[in-house]
Design a protein around this motif. Sequence first.
Motif, PDB file in Angstrom:
ATOM      1  N   PRO A   1      -5.167   4.556  -8.056  1.00  0.00           N
ATOM      2  CA  PRO A   1      -5.200   4.558  -6.587  1.00  0.00           C
ATOM      3  C   PRO A   1      -6.608   4.315  -6.032  1.00  0.00           C
ATOM      4  CG  PRO A   1      -3.882   6.385  -7.400  1.00  0.00           C
ATOM      5  CD  PRO A   1      -4.593   5.811  -8.587  1.00  0.00           C
ATOM      6  N   ASP A   2      -7.623   4.861  -6.701  1.00  0.00           N
ATOM      7  CA  ASP A   2      -8.998   4.649  -6.250  1.00  0.00           C
ATOM      8  C   ASP A   2      -9.429   3.206  -6.468  1.00  0.00           C
ATOM      9  OD1 ASP A   2      -9.192   7.312  -5.532  1.00  0.00           O
ATOM     10  OD2 ASP A   2     -10.021   7.919  -7.475  1.00  0.00           O
ATOM     11  N   ALA A   3      -9.033   2.631  -7.608  1.00  0.00           N
ATOM     12  CA  ALA A   3      -9.367   1.233  -7.869  1.00  0.00           C
ATOM     13  C   ALA A   3      -8.706   0.324  -6.839  1.00  0.00           C
ATOM     14  CB  ALA A   3      -8.929   0.845  -9.281  1.00  0.00           C
ATOM     15  N   ALA A   4      -7.458   0.633  -6.497  1.00  0.00           N
ATOM     16  CA  ALA A   4      -6.768  -0.154  -5.475  1.00  0.00           C
ATOM     17  C   ALA A   4      -7.497  -0.064  -4.139  1.00  0.00           C
ATOM     18  CB  ALA A   4      -5.325   0.331  -5.330  1.00  0.00           C
ATOM     19  N   ASP A   5      -7.967   1.135  -3.797  1.00  0.00           N
ATOM     20  CA  ASP A   5      -8.694   1.322  -2.542  1.00  0.00           C
ATOM     21  C   ASP A   5     -10.003   0.536  -2.548  1.00  0.00           C
ATOM     22  OD1 ASP A   5      -9.070   2.743   0.044  1.00  0.00           O
ATOM     23  OD2 ASP A   5     -10.794   3.605  -1.009  1.00  0.00           O
ATOM     24  N   ILE A   6     -10.713   0.549  -3.672  1.00  0.00           N
ATOM     25  CA  ILE A   6     -11.964  -0.203  -3.780  1.00  0.00           C
ATOM     26  C   ILE A   6     -11.727  -1.688  -3.531  1.00  0.00           C
ATOM     27  CG2 ILE A   6     -13.729  -0.975  -5.432  1.00  0.00           C
ATOM     28  CD1 ILE A   6     -13.486   1.831  -6.730  1.00  0.00           C
ATOM     29  N   LEU A   7     -10.609  -2.195  -4.028  1.00  0.00           N
ATOM     30  CA  LEU A   7     -10.319  -3.625  -3.940  1.00  0.00           C
ATOM     31  C   LEU A   7      -9.468  -3.996  -2.729  1.00  0.00           C
ATOM     32  CD1 LEU A   7      -9.587  -4.200  -7.724  1.00  0.00           C
ATOM     33  CD2 LEU A   7     -11.641  -4.867  -6.478  1.00  0.00           C
ATOM     34  N   GLY A   8      -9.119  -2.983  -1.915  1.00  0.00           N
ATOM     35  CA  GLY A   8      -8.320  -3.260  -0.724  1.00  0.00           C
ATOM     36  C   GLY A   8      -6.893  -3.651  -1.032  1.00  0.00           C
ATOM     37  N   MET A   9      -6.334  -3.095  -2.111  1.00  0.00           N
ATOM     38  CA  MET A   9      -4.945  -3.384  -2.483  1.00  0.00           C
ATOM     39  C   MET A   9      -4.052  -2.218  -2.103  1.00  0.00           C
ATOM     40  SD  MET A   9      -5.199  -4.806  -6.389  1.00  0.00           S
ATOM     41  CE  MET A   9      -6.216  -6.212  -6.842  1.00  0.00           C
ATOM     42  N   ALA A  10      -2.804  -2.522  -1.835  1.00  0.00           N
ATOM     43  CA  ALA A  10      -1.819  -1.459  -1.680  1.00  0.00           C
ATOM     44  C   ALA A  10      -1.580  -0.825  -3.045  1.00  0.00           C
ATOM     45  CB  ALA A  10      -0.512  -2.020  -1.126  1.00  0.00           C
ATOM     46  N   PRO A  11      -1.494   0.510  -3.134  1.00  0.00           N
ATOM     47  CA  PRO A  11      -1.330   1.173  -4.437  1.00  0.00           C
ATOM     48  C   PRO A  11      -0.141   0.659  -5.232  1.00  0.00           C
ATOM     49  CG  PRO A  11      -1.875   2.779  -2.748  1.00  0.00           C
ATOM     50  CD  PRO A  11      -1.636   1.478  -2.035  1.00  0.00           C
ATOM     51  N   GLU A  12       0.992   0.443  -4.562  1.00  0.00           N
ATOM     52  CA  GLU A  12       2.173  -0.017  -5.303  1.00  0.00           C
ATOM     53  C   GLU A  12       1.968  -1.436  -5.833  1.00  0.00           C
ATOM     54  OE1 GLU A  12       2.868  -0.518  -0.831  1.00  0.00           O
ATOM     55  OE2 GLU A  12       2.073   0.998  -2.219  1.00  0.00           O
ATOM     56  N   ASP A  13       1.216  -2.236  -5.087  1.00  0.00           N
ATOM     57  CA  ASP A  13       0.906  -3.592  -5.536  1.00  0.00           C
ATOM     58  C   ASP A  13      -0.028  -3.539  -6.740  1.00  0.00           C
ATOM     59  OD1 ASP A  13       0.833  -6.383  -5.541  1.00  0.00           O
ATOM     60  OD2 ASP A  13      -0.943  -6.433  -4.270  1.00  0.00           O
TER      61      ASP A  13
END
Length: 261
Positions: free
Chosen positions: A102-114
């Motif tokens: 979830p943190d990596a997704a946030d860093i990259l601006g991705m939706a967590p499920e994506d």
Amino acid sequence: MEERTRHLMEHLPYLRRYARALGGSPARGDALVTRALESVLEDDDATDVTRPALYRRLNALYDEEGGDARRSEHPVEAALYALGEADRRLYLLVNLEDVALPDAADILGMAPEDAVDRLSAAREAVRARLTAVIMIVEDDAIIAFDLAETVRGMGHIVCGTAATMDEALSVAAEHTPTLALMDIRLAEGDNGIEVARELRRQRFLPVIFVTAFPDELTKRGLEHLGPVIPKPFTREHIEQAITRAVFMPQPQEAPEPVPPA
């Protein structure tokens, strides 16, 4: 200021590791980290010096430079470079930096499920590229079976077995293996050294010789054709040789010239 500097220094080893993988070389990665730290220290409003914030800053600076990752002959790095850039960064953050998804997704601006789906696909793509397709050239059926079981146990693919030169060339033409395990003394009086040389004339194919005649290559001055595992061998010997062949860069040598008829 001193507190912020202290936090930056605590994160420095992680930033350097990520930046080096991101940029494709130690020098480029270290230069990227230097720019990131300087930009933080020069900005009095930059109060967020957590690792996620610094990863974001590294990504932004990398994109400003053009974001073109250096290509590499190393199989692992090449597999990562084959991913889409966002997926490559996701893979590095989770698998190299141990950042929670979830943190990596946030860093990259991705939706967590994506991010879940993209990471799964990236891991499968990397795994597939690092799976060797191996041809076994061995006229002893029991030894060939043992080699095949070892190869499959490592997660690699056996594309075929051959006992003669003609069979080996046929398997190679049909399946395009990425590695060959080759005996030297074959059925019908054929010789694995000549098989390896003919394959090299056609295209580069890494070969590991598994033979009871380990000195034959040296006597003929052909040690460059591949490493030798003497018989009798252990599965550990085979596994170590395959791992080195798969994960170490292989020189892409030109085919041997075909002599005129």
